[in-house]
Design a protein around this motif. Structure first.
Motif, PDB file in Angstrom:
ATOM      1  N   ILE A  32       1.179 -11.764-102.082  1.00  0.00           N
ATOM      2  CA  ILE A  32       2.348 -12.450-102.649  1.00  0.00           C
ATOM      3  C   ILE A  32       3.609 -11.594-102.582  1.00  0.00           C
ATOM      4  O   ILE A  32       4.709 -12.099-102.430  1.00  0.00           O
ATOM      5  N   ALA A  73       5.848 -14.350-101.214  1.00  0.00           N
ATOM      6  CA  ALA A  73       6.991 -15.029-101.832  1.00  0.00           C
ATOM      7  C   ALA A  73       8.281 -14.663-101.112  1.00  0.00           C
ATOM      8  O   ALA A  73       9.251 -15.419-101.144  1.00  0.00           O
ATOM      9  N   GLY A  74       8.275 -13.521-100.451  1.00  0.00           N
ATOM     10  CA  GLY A  74       9.478 -13.097 -99.754  1.00  0.00           C
ATOM     11  C   GLY A  74       9.893 -14.076 -98.676  1.00  0.00           C
ATOM     12  O   GLY A  74      11.070 -14.398 -98.535  1.00  0.00           O
ATOM     13  N   LEU A 131      -4.437 -16.948-112.675  1.00  0.00           N
ATOM     14  CA  LEU A 131      -5.531 -17.058-113.645  1.00  0.00           C
ATOM     15  C   LEU A 131      -5.285 -18.249-114.564  1.00  0.00           C
ATOM     16  O   LEU A 131      -6.203 -19.018-114.855  1.00  0.00           O
ATOM     17  N   GLY A 132      -4.059 -18.408-114.990  1.00  0.00           N
ATOM     18  CA  GLY A 132      -3.711 -19.548-115.846  1.00  0.00           C
ATOM     19  C   GLY A 132      -3.937 -20.871-115.140  1.00  0.00           C
ATOM     20  O   GLY A 132      -4.270 -21.874-115.759  1.00  0.00           O
ATOM     21  N   LEU A 190       8.629 -16.044-108.497  1.00  0.00           N
ATOM     22  CA  LEU A 190       7.432 -16.805-108.134  1.00  0.00           C
ATOM     23  C   LEU A 190       7.608 -18.307-108.341  1.00  0.00           C
ATOM     24  O   LEU A 190       6.878 -19.106-107.759  1.00  0.00           O
ATOM     25  N   TYR A 221      15.982 -10.279-107.992  1.00  0.00           N
ATOM     26  CA  TYR A 221      14.860  -9.339-108.082  1.00  0.00           C
ATOM     27  C   TYR A 221      15.063  -8.168-107.127  1.00  0.00           C
ATOM     28  O   TYR A 221      14.897  -7.005-107.483  1.00  0.00           O
ATOM     29  N   THR A 257       2.179 -10.396-112.349  1.00  0.00           N
ATOM     30  CA  THR A 257       2.692 -11.657-112.895  1.00  0.00           C
ATOM     31  C   THR A 257       2.074 -12.843-112.155  1.00  0.00           C
ATOM     32  O   THR A 257       1.652 -13.822-112.775  1.00  0.00           O
ATOM     33  N   PHE A 258       2.008 -12.723-110.832  1.00  0.00           N
ATOM     34  CA  PHE A 258       1.384 -13.804-110.068  1.00  0.00           C
ATOM     35  C   PHE A 258      -0.090 -13.929-110.424  1.00  0.00           C
ATOM     36  O   PHE A 258      -0.630 -15.036-110.532  1.00  0.00           O
ATOM     37  N   SER A 318      10.548 -19.782-107.767  1.00  0.00           N
ATOM     38  CA  SER A 318      11.724 -20.145-106.963  1.00  0.00           C
ATOM     39  C   SER A 318      12.975 -20.343-107.810  1.00  0.00           C
ATOM     40  O   SER A 318      13.943 -20.945-107.358  1.00  0.00           O
ATOM     41  N   ALA A 364       9.911 -11.433-112.599  1.00  0.00           N
ATOM     42  CA  ALA A 364       8.915 -11.728-111.562  1.00  0.00           C
ATOM     43  C   ALA A 364       8.626 -13.227-111.532  1.00  0.00           C
ATOM     44  O   ALA A 364       8.500 -13.824-110.459  1.00  0.00           O
ATOM     45  N   ALA A 371       3.528 -14.716-119.175  1.00  0.00           N
ATOM     46  CA  ALA A 371       3.353 -15.264-117.824  1.00  0.00           C
ATOM     47  C   ALA A 371       2.579 -16.580-117.876  1.00  0.00           C
ATOM     48  O   ALA A 371       2.937 -17.560-117.217  1.00  0.00           O
ATOM     49  N   LEU A 372       1.532 -16.616-118.673  1.00  0.00           N
ATOM     50  CA  LEU A 372       0.739 -17.849-118.787  1.00  0.00           C
ATOM     51  C   LEU A 372       1.584 -18.984-119.355  1.00  0.00           C
ATOM     52  O   LEU A 372       1.518 -20.127-118.881  1.00  0.00           O
ATOM     53  N   LEU A 393       5.246  -7.999-109.439  1.00  0.00           N
ATOM     54  CA  LEU A 393       5.043  -9.348-108.894  1.00  0.00           C
ATOM     55  C   LEU A 393       3.555  -9.682-108.818  1.00  0.00           C
ATOM     56  O   LEU A 393       3.139 -10.791-109.161  1.00  0.00           O
ATOM     57  N   GLN A 446       8.786 -18.652-100.395  1.00  0.00           N
ATOM     58  CA  GLN A 446       8.915 -18.737-101.853  1.00  0.00           C
ATOM     59  C   GLN A 446       8.448 -20.067-102.414  1.00  0.00           C
ATOM     60  O   GLN A 446       7.729 -20.103-103.417  1.00  0.00           O
ATOM     61  N   SER A 447       8.809 -21.146-101.765  1.00  0.00           N
ATOM     62  CA  SER A 447       8.483 -22.457-102.342  1.00  0.00           C
ATOM     63  C   SER A 447       6.985 -22.745-102.294  1.00  0.00           C
ATOM     64  O   SER A 447       6.485 -23.602-103.007  1.00  0.00           O
ATOM     65  N   LEU A 450       8.559  -7.202-100.636  1.00  0.00           N
ATOM     66  CA  LEU A 450       9.470  -7.205-101.781  1.00  0.00           C
ATOM     67  C   LEU A 450       9.323  -5.899-102.566  1.00  0.00           C
ATOM     68  O   LEU A 450       8.276  -5.244-102.496  1.00  0.00           O
ATOM     69  N   VAL A 465       4.658 -20.699-103.173  1.00  0.00           N
ATOM     70  CA  VAL A 465       3.936 -20.055-104.283  1.00  0.00           C
ATOM     71  C   VAL A 465       3.396 -21.127-105.218  1.00  0.00           C
ATOM     72  O   VAL A 465       2.221 -21.127-105.588  1.00  0.00           O
ATOM     73  N   ARG A 477      -5.049 -25.542-109.256  1.00  0.00           N
ATOM     74  CA  ARG A 477      -5.221 -26.499-110.360  1.00  0.00           C
ATOM     75  C   ARG A 477      -5.953 -27.749-109.883  1.00  0.00           C
ATOM     76  O   ARG A 477      -6.809 -28.285-110.592  1.00  0.00           O
ATOM     77  N   ALA A 487      -1.422 -13.352-113.304  1.00  0.00           N
ATOM     78  CA  ALA A 487      -1.508 -14.083-114.579  1.00  0.00           C
ATOM     79  C   ALA A 487      -1.299 -15.578-114.354  1.00  0.00           C
ATOM     80  O   ALA A 487      -2.034 -16.410-114.902  1.00  0.00           O
ATOM     81  N   LEU A 488      -0.332 -15.921-113.521  1.00  0.00           N
ATOM     82  CA  LEU A 488      -0.079 -17.342-113.252  1.00  0.00           C
ATOM     83  C   LEU A 488      -1.283 -17.989-112.574  1.00  0.00           C
ATOM     84  O   LEU A 488      -1.674 -19.109-112.906  1.00  0.00           O
TER      85      LEU A 488
END
Ligand code: ZN
Ligand code: ZN
Ligand code: ZN
Lengths: 601, 601
Positions: B516, B484-485, B535-536, A561, A571, B529-530, A563, A557, A532-533, B526, B488-489, B520, B491, B499, B532-533
């Motif tokens: 998020i 996201a449902g 956190l990243g 996320l 999904y 995974t979100f 798009s 997933a 994921a990262l 989701l 979506q864009s 869904l 997210v 960032r 992780a994103l």
């Protein structure tokens, strides 16, 4: 030469000639005789036909060499006269052209079914085409036009042979059915991607159908084309009238319909079966002063199977490279490969495809085997079973070449790296076989500890590829990951390197993900989280075990996320049969929570 | 005034005075008498003692008001004379100081055990301290020194009272045991964080032990201090000799040991029990010309429980905010809250803590209840059960104030946003109660669709907080996520905003993650995974359901991958009892693979 064909086609619509056979038939010359033998017996007639087309406005004529290959000529007992016939044909074409037109050497199919579908080998095809092309070059060909190809693999062989032998403009057109696929199922876009990657300067479609039926093929090719498109339709779909084959589309209608093809993306037009100098004259009139369609500068990275393109772009779902065809650390596979049995490999191929892999990595590196031979065989056998792009994975350039030659489509190579030795050995193969290539950010000094240096190696690889004529979008950068267990601080460097490649180079990225967790417990969790990262950082092509549900689910997933999975359609389709949301949440609450609370209180 | 104390302490070591009681004992004045009544009966003696300390070099003297609060004076029947005694004491101190020293009003503990441990309420304590401080201000106090506090909550009450009433320099020192914790278990760093957040200009330790035993306390405070540190040790740990209490550390040794404290981070030194003008004279000699330790400019975001700090920084594990104490959409909790029963809330608190939550969000917003009263009660009860920082979550500023007042520690407020109304109502509470605050990137216009505008709101909140004296590191930005449902864009806009906040503002970020996936299927996938994103992208404080294994596992894996979990120690400890790696991989292979392959072939 009359003019530089490739310059000319940038500036205006180039008109090619029409049918040779139709005019020869008019003269009663091709019944019961090999049409190419007329180059020996009736050179004057051949030259006259060329002249008529040039007078009608054709700026490129196609020599009378369509069937002048060893296989076809053998049907007339002329297989020993390949060079003579091709040389003569080009001599007459050149005479007709003078300074008014370009003499292009027509190279038609052998009539054999090539492997993997048939038994005619790729090597044999290469040899046949090499022989014919040497002949036309000796005769003074000013361009090569490989045409009427219905097998992608045969077109590949002819193109590779042509590119081995000459720097002249090489054109390659194929024939398509009404469904815009070749007889063997290759989509027009896939054909276009493969042909231009193999070095065709002009690609397109000829014969097949009439000008009214080819608009979709042209349109599909134009979507992916990095070179101009040539269309040479028949004069409509033939009808039988009184025992005679009649082509129903007359010159004016032909010209009018061809304008639609130009609007759909064609930059050059001519005729095939049933067309005459009158058709070409009408075409010349109709196209005078028209500007050719623009060929897109910014191109998308794409691979193909033998039938279907696979686009790698941020607006489409993430593409997964299945990593399991690899004997490293797998005793079962190693043993089978050593004994020459591909069963395990084929099982992995099918399973990975069923699990959702988009590309299959093929690594057969076992010490002591003939890796090249086994790679060729593996690629062929896998391609019979699963219709996906393959990733030819070897540290042995010979094995890479074997795999690339055997794969009918646009393959991926795994890999080149920043070492001089690697660049020198691998990039020429990538260029020759029209592949994409993974560039590893490692060089003589090893894997750099920091992102900046990995980025520099990526840049170097892309630059070196560019110097060889490999488009930058065909280089996919792998920023490499070590295990977090022993190189924890470098995890961030890998992610940072990916971000740098995306931000400053824009190239797609690949990454073998699972290495991250080597030596640590609960590997799937680390793998999925790192995946994921990495996806968040810009990873396009994860190289993973597609049988890992955790990782495949993470990809799905992420597609939502980011798009890439528009409106979450895939999904929702995939998971909506799941338990209703409420029950899922319930299952997370601690079953013994009441008891636990009691203890704590 | 003699000099500006807060300027002076930037430039040189400031020496405070020593014990008052010791000298009064010498004069036989405090046996069987209220020491503070001497302000009435023996003002000349009090003034003389101050003068002796000033002659010895003390630049700050502490008034004879240590026990001059309503509670303590009541023991002597003097509770009606609080104002008089405090005013008098300061009058004598001021006389002694003249232009040579600063007269600081000593504010000691009440001797009561405050809630939640005891029954003395925070409001009562506030009231007692307000009364005393009004007295010392009337007498001309030039600074307030809250000292010898062993309960964090009592120090909080005294500080809040002082800050309500004056802009003079306020000092607050507490007493610690040999384990560097207060009697009630508060770590020195936690005390430092709370005291400075409540507006203490100088923090520190007094009494407790000798100068040789306080080095750890000073060191721990210095690690987190944003203000100078004062140490006033006893003259060693007292010994009983012939029925007399003797303080064993003489002036020279005292001064020598104090130098070590300065090296550990103290910027001001003085004495407590057993110290005399000779100790202060030695200290004055020893510290002449010494530069004070630097107070770090760049500070770490931290919360505390009543005992323990929780640092929020990229080098330490991600901190999870447990979201489950929230009646929204939870009928069970809503009903209990309406009936005034906190059981469900307490169960959630314990469960979430056990599941690994580092901070607990407390939201008790149910229509029709007295939210402030229930919030106060919930915070008190939760704090008795679990020792973690709480996040006071309400849209009602009154309820936020109730929660902040009730919480003994440095709390988090959820939330302020970019609306003027919100900034005006919430930021003053954050400042007054020394909290951190989540700033939501939403304003009068709603949640901006793009990252740039969310970033601008974040900037505005931080700037407005800064104008109120709230340090920027105490504002935690929540860039908000929609589902996201339906969006979506956006997210990617949320991730981009995170960032941007990290890159251009550097503030910590929080985010409610589970939103998020609303609507869904397969929400946990989701969410994880979100997570992780996010956190990243730089998320520091995920607000999640800690009972979701998927999400907590993602946090643990991220800690490894981001080097927050050094050498993966926690991860290995947590998961190494798992099945060996090989079996895990096996379990992923398709059980029916042979059969499936057969079908395909
Ligand atoms: Zn044709
Ligand atoms: Zn033709
Ligand atoms: Zn003391």
């Amino acid at each position: 030469m009359a003019f530089n064909l490739l310059n000319e086609i940038q500036k205006r619509i180039v008109v090619f000639d029409g049918a040779m056979g139709t005019l020869l038939l008019e003269k009663g010359l091709v019944r019961e005789v090999c049409p190419e033998s007329l180059n020996i017996t009736h050179g004057d007639v051949i030259q006259e036909i060329h002249t008529r087309y040039i007078e009608a406005g054709a700026r490129v004529v196609q020599s009378n060499t369509f069937g002048a290959n060893r296989i076809k000529l053998k049907e007339w007992g002329l297989e020993s006269r390949v060079e003579e016939i091709n040389t003569l044909a080009l001599t007459y074409a050149r005479k007709a052209c003078g300074n008014n037109a370009v003499a292009a050497a027509s190279i038609g199919p052998t009539g054999k079914i090539l492997e993997p579908a048939g038994s005619f080998t790729f090597e044999e095809a290469l040899d046949v085409f090499r022989e014919q092309i040497r002949g036309v070059l000796k005769g003074g060909a000013q361009a090569i036009i490989i045409e009427t190809m219905s097998q992608l693999n045969e077109a590949r062989a002819a193109l590779i042979a042509a590119r081995e032998l000459t720097n002249l403009p090489v054109i390659c057109t194929m024939t398509f059915e009404k469904n815009s696929r070749t007889l063997m199922g290759t989509e027009a876009a896939a054909a276009a991607l493969v042909l231009q990657s193999l070095g065709a300067d002009i690609i397109g479609v000829n014969c097949s159908l009439g000008p009214g039926e080819l608009i979709n093929v042209v349109h599909e090719m134009y979507q992916v084309a990095s070179v101009p498109i040539l269309v040479q339709p028949n004069a409509g779909i033939p009808v039988m009238e009184g025992g005679q084959t009649l082509y129903p589309v007359g010159p004016e209608e032909f010209a009018r319909l061809c304008i639609n093809l130009i609007e759909a993306g064609a930059g050059a037009v001519g005729g095939c079966c049933g067309t005459t100098p009158e058709h070409i004259r009408a075409l010349t009139e109709a196209t005078r002063g028209l500007k050719p369609p623009k060929i897109a500068g910014k191109r998308i990275t794409a691979l193909t199977s033998s039938t279907t393109p696979l686009f790698i772009t941020e607006t489409l779902p993430v593409r997964v490279i299945g990593e399991r065809i690899n004997p490293t650390g797998r005793k079962d596979l190693s043993e089978e490969i050593k004994r020459g049995i591909p069963d395990g490999i084929l099982r992995e191929a099918v399973e990975q495809r069923q699990a959702g892999a988009d590309i299959l990595d093929v690594n057969v590196g076992v010490p002591g085997i003939d890796e090249r031979a086994f790679m060729e065989r593996a690629v062929r056998e896998i391609q019979k079973l699963v219709d996906v792009p393959l990733c030819i994975d070897s540290s042995n350039p010979e094995a890479i070449e074997g795999g690339l030659k055997a794969f009918c489509g646009k393959a991926l190579v795994n890999s080149v790296n920043g070492k001089e030795e690697s660049l020198d050995a691998v990039l020429p193969l990538v260029k020759k076989y029209g592949a994409c290539c993974i560039g590893l950010t490692i060089d003589e000094r090893g894997i750099p500890e920091n992102a900046e240096e990995r980025f520099q190696i990526a840049k170097k690889i892309i630059e070196r590829a560019g110097m060889m004529g490999i488009p930058r979008e065909d280089i996919i950068i792998d920023c490499l990951t070590l295990t977090a267990g022993t190189h924890q601080s470098q995890v961030e460097e890998t992610l940072k390197a990916i971000r740098m490649v995306k931000a400053y180079l824009g190239n797609p990225t690949a990454l073998g993900v699972s290495n991250i967790s080597f030596g640590l417990p609960k590997r799937d969790l680390l793998n999925a989280t790192f995946l994921a990262l990495a996806l968040g950082a810009g990873l396009d092509l994860p190289i993973i075990n597609p049988l890992s549900k955790e990782m495949m689910n993470t990809v799905k997933a992420f597609d939502v996320l980011s798009s890439r999975d528009r409106a979450s359609e895939r999904y929702i389709k995939l998971f909506s049969q799941n338990l209703p949301e409420k029950k899922q949440i319930e299952s997370h609450t601690h079953p013994d929570s009441e008891a636990d609370l009691g203890k704590t209180l």
